[in-house]
Design an enzyme around this catalytic site. Structure first.
Site, PDB file in Angstrom:
ATOM      1  N   GLU A   1      -6.079   6.890  -4.203  1.00  0.00           N
ATOM      2  CA  GLU A   1      -5.892   8.084  -3.366  1.00  0.00           C
ATOM      3  C   GLU A   1      -7.018   9.090  -3.605  1.00  0.00           C
ATOM      4  O   GLU A   1      -7.542   9.701  -2.665  1.00  0.00           O
ATOM      5  CB  GLU A   1      -4.539   8.729  -3.674  1.00  0.00           C
ATOM      6  CG  GLU A   1      -3.949   9.521  -2.528  1.00  0.00           C
ATOM      7  CD  GLU A   1      -3.420   8.646  -1.403  1.00  0.00           C
ATOM      8  OE1 GLU A   1      -4.174   8.457  -0.419  1.00  0.00           O
ATOM      9  OE2 GLU A   1      -2.275   8.191  -1.485  1.00  0.00           O
TER      10      GLU A   1
ATOM     11  N   CYS B   1       0.834  -1.204   0.000  1.00  0.00           N
ATOM     12  CA  CYS B   1       0.000   0.000   0.000  1.00  0.00           C
ATOM     13  C   CYS B   1       0.877   1.266   0.000  1.00  0.00           C
ATOM     14  O   CYS B   1       1.512   1.565  -1.001  1.00  0.00           O
ATOM     15  CB  CYS B   1      -0.955  -0.057   1.195  1.00  0.00           C
ATOM     16  SG  CYS B   1      -2.335   1.090   1.090  1.00  0.00           S
ATOM     17  N   HIS B   2       0.947   2.010   1.107  1.00  0.00           N
ATOM     18  CA  HIS B   2       1.857   3.150   1.192  1.00  0.00           C
ATOM     19  C   HIS B   2       3.227   2.756   1.740  1.00  0.00           C
ATOM     20  O   HIS B   2       4.126   3.589   1.834  1.00  0.00           O
ATOM     21  CB  HIS B   2       1.258   4.251   2.074  1.00  0.00           C
ATOM     22  CG  HIS B   2       0.060   4.922   1.475  1.00  0.00           C
ATOM     23  ND1 HIS B   2      -1.230   4.492   1.724  1.00  0.00           N
ATOM     24  CD2 HIS B   2      -0.057   5.985   0.642  1.00  0.00           C
ATOM     25  CE1 HIS B   2      -2.082   5.261   1.069  1.00  0.00           C
ATOM     26  NE2 HIS B   2      -1.411   6.166   0.397  1.00  0.00           N
TER      27      HIS B   2
END
Length: 229
Positions: free
Chosen positions: A165, A134-135
């Site tokens: 996002e 993910c991030h």
């Protein structure tokens, strides 16, 4: 026994929104138990040590899974999460795999943490498995190889996409676009539909697109570690 190093963020402010962030619980819990259930030893660390902040939205009922519920009832795991060692106190040489869960927290601190940069580079140079979800790939952005090129250059990778996002309405809040930054480093960015499980494996680097991809990324790590035995 294989040893896994998790790095969670210490950052908890969601930009200037007045809201809190941190790591996303599902992205930690699923992989944590995939490793624990395979009898791997897990260490959890963070830049500032102590208790890493968890994104409050990941605690909402609709974001709970069997693994997050298991985690919250697991006294041993919760104690680990309350008392993580400071990142600069750990050495890559003690571990077989690095795992970086997401949540928006890593976008602010892990993306520029110099201790993490060194750890990632040590894992990479020792040909050890590196996984980020993910991030979480924000924690790989600074790392370079021995030629000074990004470790992600010409690598197939994924991560939280611009479309995702925008869907969660944080594209104007995050300090940068993760998808764009990964592309700028010369990686071959791949993606699937929003919030669908998607994992990319290129050599020693494994990346997952979103929360739904975290457990699959961990399963891929286990598969690779078994093949290396």
């Amino acid at each position: 026994m294989k040893k896994i190093l998790f790095v969670l963020p210490s950052h908890d402010d969601l930009g200037n929104t007045g809201q809190k962030t941190g790591y996303w619980l599902e992205e930690f819990a699923g992989p944590y138990y995939e490793f624990i259930d395979n009898e791997y030893e897990v260490t959890i660390t963070s830049p500032k040590g102590g208790k890493p902040p968890v994104d409050p939205k990941s605690l909402l009922k609709e974001n709970q899974t069997d693994y997050t519920q298991r985690l919250q009832n697991d006294k041993s795991a919760m104690e680990k999460l309350e008392n993580t060692p400071i990142l600069n106190q750990v050495s890559a040489s003690d571990y077989d795999t690095l795992f970086l869960p997401g949540g928006h927290g890593p976008m602010w601190d892990l993306s520029k943490d110099k201790d993490l940069k060194k750890i990632v580079e040590d894992f990479y140079n020792d040909r050890k498995v590196i996984s980020a979800v993910c991030h979480g790939p924000a924690g790989l952005l600074q790392a370079t190889d021995k030629n000074g090129d990004s470790i992600l250059k010409n690598k197939r990778v994924t991560g939280f996409t611009n479309s995702e996002e925008e869907t969660v309405k944080l594209d104007k809040t995050v300090p940068f676009s993760l998808e764009n930054r990964l592309k700028e480093l010369g990686s071959n960015f791949e993606k699937s539909e929003n919030f669908q499980p998607f994992v990319v494996n290129d050599g020693q680097i494994i990346t997952g697109q979103n929360p739904a991809s975290a457990f699959l990324a961990a399963k891929k790590v286990v598969e690779i570690l078994r093949n290396m035995e």
